[in-house]
Motif scaffolding. Sequence first.
Motif, short mmCIF file in Angstrom:
data_model
loop_
_atom_site.label_atom_id
_atom_site.label_comp_id
_atom_site.label_asym_id
_atom_site.label_seq_id
_atom_site.Cartn_x
_atom_site.Cartn_y
_atom_site.Cartn_z
N ILE A 1 1.12 -1.51 0.41
CA ILE A 1 0.11 -0.28 0.23
C ILE A 1 0.67 1.48 0.15
O ILE A 1 0.38 1.90 -0.68
CB ILE A 1 -0.73 0.16 1.14
N ILE A 2 2.01 1.22 0.27
CA ILE A 2 3.10 2.69 0.35
C ILE A 2 3.25 3.04 -0.49
O ILE A 2 2.85 3.56 -1.30
CB ILE A 2 4.32 2.36 1.19
N THR A 3 3.82 1.72 -1.45
CA THR A 3 3.91 1.98 -3.44
C THR A 3 2.90 2.99 -3.94
O THR A 3 2.96 3.36 -4.56
CB THR A 3 4.86 0.48 -3.56
N ARG A 4 2.50 1.86 -3.67
CA ARG A 4 0.37 2.77 -3.87
C ARG A 4 0.14 4.14 -3.78
O ARG A 4 0.13 5.12 -4.83
CB ARG A 4 -0.14 1.75 -3.68
N LEU A 5 0.63 4.33 -2.76
CA LEU A 5 0.32 6.35 -1.99
C LEU A 5 1.70 7.00 -2.62
O LEU A 5 1.40 7.56 -3.01
CB LEU A 5 0.72 5.60 -0.24
N ARG A 6 2.83 6.15 -2.59
CA ARG A 6 3.46 7.06 -3.11
C ARG A 6 3.44 7.38 -4.77
O ARG A 6 3.64 8.29 -5.07
CB ARG A 6 5.54 6.67 -2.82
N SER A 7 3.33 5.70 -5.11
CA SER A 7 2.92 6.07 -6.63
C SER A 7 1.66 7.03 -7.09
O SER A 7 1.32 7.15 -8.50
CB SER A 7 3.06 4.71 -6.98
N GLU A 8 0.90 7.38 -6.27
CA GLU A 8 -0.19 7.99 -6.67
C GLU A 8 -1.13 7.43 -6.84
O GLU A 8 -2.28 7.71 -8.15
CB GLU A 8 -0.48 9.73 -6.78
N HIS A 9 -1.12 5.67 -7.09
CA HIS A 9 -1.92 5.02 -7.91
C HIS A 9 -2.80 4.09 -6.73
O HIS A 9 -3.15 2.95 -6.72
CB HIS A 9 -1.34 3.64 -9.18
N GLU A 38 -9.64 14.84 -3.71
CA GLU A 38 -8.78 14.00 -2.95
C GLU A 38 -7.59 12.91 -3.19
O GLU A 38 -7.47 12.69 -4.74
CB GLU A 38 -9.55 12.67 -2.55
N THR A 39 -6.42 13.75 -3.07
CA THR A 39 -5.29 13.75 -3.58
C THR A 39 -4.47 13.07 -2.28
O THR A 39 -5.27 12.85 -0.67
CB THR A 39 -3.92 14.85 -4.01
N VAL A 40 -3.49 12.42 -2.84
CA VAL A 40 -2.72 11.69 -1.65
C VAL A 40 -2.12 12.59 -0.61
O VAL A 40 -2.40 11.96 0.61
CB VAL A 40 -1.69 10.74 -1.77
N ARG A 41 -1.88 13.44 -0.69
CA ARG A 41 -1.28 14.77 -0.28
C ARG A 41 -2.90 14.82 0.76
O ARG A 41 -2.81 15.33 1.93
CB ARG A 41 -1.07 16.11 -0.22
N HIS A 42 -3.80 14.93 0.42
CA HIS A 42 -5.16 15.72 1.28
C HIS A 42 -5.52 14.24 2.22
O HIS A 42 -5.91 14.81 3.25
CB HIS A 42 -5.66 15.69 0.44
N TYR A 43 -5.18 13.32 1.61
CA TYR A 43 -5.68 11.92 2.20
C TYR A 43 -4.84 11.59 3.53
O TYR A 43 -6.11 12.26 4.62
CB TYR A 43 -5.99 10.76 1.31
N LEU A 44 -3.67 11.96 3.10
CA LEU A 44 -2.82 11.73 3.68
C LEU A 44 -2.61 12.81 5.20
O LEU A 44 -2.26 12.62 6.88
CB LEU A 44 -1.27 11.40 3.20
N ILE A 79 12.23 8.81 7.53
CA ILE A 79 12.78 7.38 7.23
C ILE A 79 10.29 7.42 7.30
O ILE A 79 10.85 6.07 6.68
CB ILE A 79 12.91 7.22 9.12
N LEU A 80 9.47 7.55 7.62
CA LEU A 80 8.51 7.25 7.43
C LEU A 80 7.68 7.97 6.31
O LEU A 80 7.01 7.52 6.10
CB LEU A 80 7.41 8.09 9.03
N PHE A 81 8.44 8.99 5.68
CA PHE A 81 7.93 9.42 4.03
C PHE A 81 8.63 10.12 3.58
O PHE A 81 9.10 11.05 3.47
CB PHE A 81 7.04 10.61 5.05
N PRO A 82 9.52 9.01 3.55
CA PRO A 82 11.33 9.36 2.59
C PRO A 82 10.60 10.02 1.27
O PRO A 82 11.22 10.54 0.83
CB PRO A 82 12.14 8.15 2.51
N HIS A 83 9.68 10.06 1.11
CA HIS A 83 8.94 10.50 -0.36
C HIS A 83 9.59 11.83 -0.15
O HIS A 83 8.95 12.68 -1.97
CB HIS A 83 8.00 9.45 -1.49
N TRP A 84 8.65 12.29 0.55
CA TRP A 84 8.56 13.75 0.92
C TRP A 84 10.31 14.36 0.83
O TRP A 84 10.28 15.79 0.66
CB TRP A 84 7.62 14.29 1.84
N TYR A 85 11.05 13.67 1.00
CA TYR A 85 12.27 14.24 0.93
C TYR A 85 13.26 13.96 -0.32
O TYR A 85 13.89 14.70 -0.48
CB TYR A 85 13.23 14.17 1.94
#
Length: 105
Positions: A1-9, A38-44, A79-85
């Motif tokens: 699920i993390i991969t899906r969130l990161r890829s926004e799929h 309702e984007t991933v960013r909005h959801y999280l 560690i928890l949100f590496p894609h933001w960095y």
Amino acid sequence: IITRLRSEHIRLNLYNSVIYGDSDGNCDYCRKNRKVLETVRHYLIGCPKYDSQRKILRDKLIEINDCFANDKKFNARRILFPHWYQKKASNWEKVQERVKNLKEV
């Protein structure tokens, strides 16, 4: 699920509107007060529906950070949100373009 969130799929309303056309892309919870995609960013991060869960996570992050207070290299958010960095471009621009094209049609 993390991969899906990161890829926004992931099957959020914006994705459903772009891929399947079965939604207007707006958040069901926030629709009452204002229209918000309702984007991933909005959801999280942004949706008030999940404020209590975010507070629990924030408190745990503070607790973890306090455990490693003397370690200058440790950053729980990295560690928890590496894609933001990461410095690579996200799919956000592509999604915005698709939504714009859907609205024009």
